[in-house]
Design a protein around this motif. Sequence first.
Motif, PDB file in Angstrom:
ATOM      1  N   GLY A  30       0.716  -1.220   0.096  1.00 31.77           N
ATOM      2  CA  GLY A  30      -0.069  -0.034   0.066  1.00 31.77           C
ATOM      3  C   GLY A  30       0.524   1.124  -0.017  1.00 31.77           C
ATOM      4  N   ALA A  31       1.845   1.208   0.143  1.00 28.75           N
ATOM      5  CA  ALA A  31       2.765   2.509   0.207  1.00 28.75           C
ATOM      6  C   ALA A  31       2.937   3.293  -1.398  1.00 28.75           C
ATOM      7  N   THR A  32       2.926   4.444  -1.364  1.00 27.67           N
ATOM      8  CA  THR A  32       3.331   4.966  -2.781  1.00 27.67           C
ATOM      9  C   THR A  32       4.466   4.769  -3.111  1.00 27.67           C
ATOM     10  N   PRO A  33       4.714   5.088  -4.490  1.00 23.09           N
ATOM     11  CA  PRO A  33       6.054   4.671  -4.797  1.00 23.09           C
ATOM     12  C   PRO A  33       7.389   5.544  -3.976  1.00 23.09           C
ATOM     13  N   ALA A  34       6.943   6.901  -3.763  1.00 23.87           N
ATOM     14  CA  ALA A  34       7.989   7.790  -3.152  1.00 23.87           C
ATOM     15  C   ALA A  34       8.051   7.257  -1.751  1.00 23.87           C
ATOM     16  N   GLN A  35       7.167   6.998  -1.020  1.00 27.00           N
ATOM     17  CA  GLN A  35       7.064   6.729   0.302  1.00 27.00           C
ATOM     18  C   GLN A  35       7.981   5.283   0.310  1.00 27.00           C
ATOM     19  N   ALA A  36       7.819   4.335  -0.761  1.00 26.17           N
ATOM     20  CA  ALA A  36       8.337   3.164  -0.512  1.00 26.17           C
ATOM     21  C   ALA A  36       9.727   3.204  -0.473  1.00 26.17           C
ATOM     22  N   ARG A  37      10.246   3.968  -1.645  1.00 22.78           N
ATOM     23  CA  ARG A  37      11.624   4.448  -1.748  1.00 22.78           C
ATOM     24  C   ARG A  37      12.278   4.832  -0.415  1.00 22.78           C
ATOM     25  N   ARG A  38      11.640   5.791   0.053  1.00 21.36           N
ATOM     26  CA  ARG A  38      12.164   6.453   1.363  1.00 21.36           C
ATOM     27  C   ARG A  38      12.184   5.413   2.362  1.00 21.36           C
ATOM     28  N   LEU A  39      11.190   4.510   2.497  1.00 21.64           N
ATOM     29  CA  LEU A  39      11.234   3.626   3.476  1.00 21.64           C
ATOM     30  C   LEU A  39      12.215   2.424   3.525  1.00 21.64           C
ATOM     31  N   ALA A  40      12.206   2.029   2.315  1.00 19.81           N
ATOM     32  CA  ALA A  40      13.605   1.322   1.704  1.00 19.81           C
ATOM     33  C   ALA A  40      14.780   1.928   2.013  1.00 19.81           C
ATOM     34  N   ALA A  41      15.125   2.971   1.755  1.00 18.03           N
ATOM     35  CA  ALA A  41      16.311   3.631   2.182  1.00 18.03           C
ATOM     36  C   ALA A  41      16.542   3.613   3.644  1.00 18.03           C
ATOM     37  N   LEU A  42      15.536   3.803   4.553  1.00 15.24           N
ATOM     38  CA  LEU A  42      15.627   4.003   5.803  1.00 15.24           C
ATOM     39  C   LEU A  42      15.868   2.630   6.575  1.00 15.24           C
ATOM     40  N   VAL A  43      15.130   1.612   5.842  1.00 11.33           N
ATOM     41  CA  VAL A  43      15.330   0.196   6.712  1.00 11.33           C
ATOM     42  C   VAL A  43      16.652  -0.035   6.248  1.00 11.33           C
ATOM     43  N   VAL A  44      17.284  -0.197   4.816  1.00 15.27           N
ATOM     44  CA  VAL A  44      18.635  -0.571   4.733  1.00 15.27           C
ATOM     45  C   VAL A  44      19.556   0.227   5.486  1.00 15.27           C
ATOM     46  N   VAL A  72      16.090   9.311   4.315  1.00 18.51           N
ATOM     47  CA  VAL A  72      16.201   9.065   5.805  1.00 18.51           C
ATOM     48  C   VAL A  72      15.638  10.194   6.458  1.00 18.51           C
ATOM     49  N   LYS A  73      16.298  11.430   6.286  1.00 16.20           N
ATOM     50  CA  LYS A  73      15.798  12.570   7.119  1.00 16.20           C
ATOM     51  C   LYS A  73      14.139  12.752   7.033  1.00 16.20           C
ATOM     52  N   VAL A  74      13.617  12.452   5.978  1.00 14.94           N
ATOM     53  CA  VAL A  74      11.907  12.933   5.910  1.00 14.94           C
ATOM     54  C   VAL A  74      11.399  11.643   6.860  1.00 14.94           C
ATOM     55  N   GLU A  75      11.752  10.266   6.867  1.00 18.21           N
ATOM     56  CA  GLU A  75      11.194   9.385   7.536  1.00 18.21           C
ATOM     57  C   GLU A  75      11.349   9.464   9.035  1.00 18.21           C
ATOM     58  N   LEU A  76      12.750   9.952   8.991  1.00 20.25           N
ATOM     59  CA  LEU A  76      13.328   9.947  10.573  1.00 20.25           C
ATOM     60  C   LEU A  76      12.539  10.896  11.222  1.00 20.25           C
ATOM     61  N   VAL A  77      12.290  12.269  10.918  1.00 17.30           N
ATOM     62  CA  VAL A  77      11.448  13.170  11.292  1.00 17.30           C
ATOM     63  C   VAL A  77      10.246  12.965  11.213  1.00 17.30           C
ATOM     64  N   GLU A 115      11.499   0.028  16.370  1.00 16.87           N
ATOM     65  CA  GLU A 115      11.315   1.527  15.916  1.00 16.87           C
ATOM     66  C   GLU A 115      10.774   1.507  14.324  1.00 16.87           C
ATOM     67  N   LEU A 116      11.461   0.329  13.549  1.00 18.14           N
ATOM     68  CA  LEU A 116      11.400   0.394  12.253  1.00 18.14           C
ATOM     69  C   LEU A 116      10.012  -0.265  11.999  1.00 18.14           C
ATOM     70  N   VAL A 117       9.721  -1.451  12.611  1.00 13.94           N
ATOM     71  CA  VAL A 117       8.416  -2.014  12.521  1.00 13.94           C
ATOM     72  C   VAL A 117       7.268  -1.033  12.877  1.00 13.94           C
ATOM     73  N   SER A 118       7.365  -0.425  13.857  1.00 10.88           N
ATOM     74  CA  SER A 118       6.196   0.502  14.253  1.00 10.88           C
ATOM     75  C   SER A 118       6.227   1.654  13.139  1.00 10.88           C
ATOM     76  N   HIS A 119       7.240   2.221  12.782  1.00 12.86           N
ATOM     77  CA  HIS A 119       7.114   3.187  11.659  1.00 12.86           C
ATOM     78  C   HIS A 119       6.778   2.661  10.400  1.00 12.86           C
ATOM     79  N   VAL A 120       6.930   1.603  10.102  1.00 13.33           N
ATOM     80  CA  VAL A 120       6.653   1.124   8.790  1.00 13.33           C
ATOM     81  C   VAL A 120       4.979   0.793   8.661  1.00 13.33           C
ATOM     82  N   ARG A 121       4.555   0.189  10.006  1.00 17.55           N
ATOM     83  CA  ARG A 121       2.978  -0.046  10.015  1.00 17.55           C
ATOM     84  C   ARG A 121       2.318   1.139  10.083  1.00 17.55           C
TER      85      ARG A 121
END
Lengths: 193, 193, 193, 193
Positions: free
Chosen positions: A140-154, B176-181, A179-185
């Motif tokens: 359900g993530a948008t493309p941009a969101q998915a890109r950002r979340l993937a970067a955050l996770v890695v 990462v900055k966007v998601e972290l904030v 924190e990651l699981v909570s944020h992604v959820r």
Amino acid sequence: VPSDSRDRMVRAAVDLFRERGYAATSLGDVLARSGAPRGSIYHHFPGGKAELAAEALRRYSAASVRFLTRAVEGGSAADVVRAFVGYAADGLARSGFQQGCPVAGVALDLTQEDGALAAVVTEAFAAWRAVLRAALERDGATPAQARRLAALVVASVEGALLLARAERSTAPLDDVKVELVSHVRAALATTGR
Amino acid sequence: VPSDSRDRMVRAAVDLFRERGYAATSLGDVLARSGAPRGSIYHHFPGGKAELAAEALRRYSAASVRFLTRAVEGGSAADVVRAFVGYAADGLARSGFQQGCPVAGVALDLTQEDGALAAVVTEAFAAWRAVLRAALERDGATPAQARRLAALVVASVEGALLLARAERSTAPLDDVKVELVSHVRAALATTGR
Amino acid sequence: VPSDSRDRMVRAAVDLFRERGYAATSLGDVLARSGAPRGSIYHHFPGGKAELAAEALRRYSAASVRFLTRAVEGGSAADVVRAFVGYAADGLARSGFQQGCPVAGVALDLTQEDGALAAVVTEAFAAWRAVLRAALERDGATPAQARRLAALVVASVEGALLLARAERSTAPLDDVKVELVSHVRAALATTGR
Amino acid sequence: VPSDSRDRMVRAAVDLFRERGYAATSLGDVLARSGAPRGSIYHHFPGGKAELAAEALRRYSAASVRFLTRAVEGGSAADVVRAFVGYAADGLARSGFQQGCPVAGVALDLTQEDGALAAVVTEAFAAWRAVLRAALERDGATPAQARRLAALVVASVEGALLLARAERSTAPLDDVKVELVSHVRAALATTGR
DNA sequence: ACCGGCGGGACGACCCGTTTAT
DNA sequence: ATAAACGGGTCGTCCCGCCGGT
């Protein structure tokens, strides 16, 4: 047929890069740990140390991507994140807090000239992100969101591995996982609404 | 009075560790970049390369902690996160995507024997986390939550720096900055309610 | 039937010894230039590099002796000298001033242990001198004089090839040719009177 | 002040190049014969083997030119020729027919890339020829004749050294000496008339 | 105190000539 | 008749003392 020596050398290289990085690993170390004969390295890897490293990273990348892909098939995006962090934590804990990520271990030691190896590093990071991005979009993530979340996770996992290895504890990985699981959820819930 | 040579050597070491890590940096490199005299190394750093590295990390850690502390005094926890990511991104971009984090560059190359240096690495990570934890608690996070969030932030930034340097782009840091904030904001809002 | 690979290897060895001598020529170079398969070396040359070199020198020696012999049959001693110098100059110029004499290239690199190869070298020099001596005696020189003149001619050509290759010009060979011819003519005239 | 190790290394290199040429001489050989420590070579010769060789050739060239020059001052052109041949013969005989000419030993092993060393080789040959040319002109030769005769003399000696070393006898040098002296005498007599 | 010359041994990666096993 | 494998050895250079100056 792939030679036995060659295979053992690649595996030894992976382990050593996880433990001390690329520059601190000598071919002698690889030979010693793999039990391979000295003369074989040039035979199997005409490109020398860099070629061995490229192969080692590709192998590690492929294995971890396979693992991640299985997690994607069997669970939610949050499950995938948990699996990803767990994969890193497992390797670290099982090795007595010696083995981190070989890609990071190589990436940090590279200078501008090592173009070929740098490409392999970039590719390994990209592969992880691609799998994560696909799972996030699927859930359900948008493309941009998915890109950002993937970067955050890695990024989080790579960084947490660094912290965890340094302090010889999985605590940073555990903290990051929560924190990651909570944020992604939360992110997926918001989007999917 | 602190010698000029000594100072230049430490600064050169910081830069080189940011660019290629600890093992790939030779004392000759440090000498060449700093212009320091060859015979001075052991006068200033009787412990050799490891001692120089320890000093370099301490200096980088102290400078970044000072920067972070100022951000804490002047803004919210989210502002601190933004500042932290920005600090990393600035150094990277300013150097033409050469310079990452020297602590990471040293951490990955260490083996089990380098106890003293490893302690400095751990201490540097701990210092960042302490500042972040304090800011988060000040803004309403529970101690446990603050600890986890601090780990996530430090890990994300270290990891994102890795990704960003590898692909020669600040995009991972920006993502990462966007998601972290967003995550920190949400977490504090929930807690504080 | 003489194998094709074997033949190409010998020819490549001749050329490489002419260009860089024996020690600076690796079997890998020979393989690369000849396109011969790696595993064939020991099949064709059980004695390894030394045996390959021996064969290469013998082949070069035989070809040049044939050439010299034809010159002897078709002309005066002075003509033979001219032909000999011309033979060396041609090979050098045709190769862009790369290829000197393979016998010299091997001779200089030998240590005392390489007895077998040293014998081939000596034999090659002796063969040239024998042909020249015969021609000189035929044209009126005394045996001792013929021996001395033959030594002078072979020595001059070998040395001039050295000079010519070093300065990338046939001038030394041309100069030597003029003087050699004049000297031989004068010597034979005096004797024959 | 020139270090003792450095000096011994250069002398050892000269001797080894005379015995086996450039490519067949390893730095280990030089170290072993000179008794110099391994770590010193890079200090004294940052350019490595090639720089050591350049210095060795320059030293040999300078010494032989000094010798030749003294001969020029004390005698006729024919005397100089005799001295030149004798210089080569002496070195060879004194070393048990091991040591030829280091310039030749290096020249034959060079490939196109070794530009700097090649220049030193060319220069060494040129220096000998210049001294001989001057002596010949002084004794009545025309410039062109002097140039040709100088080339003949240098070439003959280099080549005769090759032959003499190969057959472990000074006979080729002796033969060449006789013919060379006779030819130079005749040439000068004719010109001077 | 600070610095340059020099020495010193240990490896670093690379690669070479050779042999074993097809 | 050829590829895979093997050790030994090459050069480079690294990190580190030890002096003598200044």
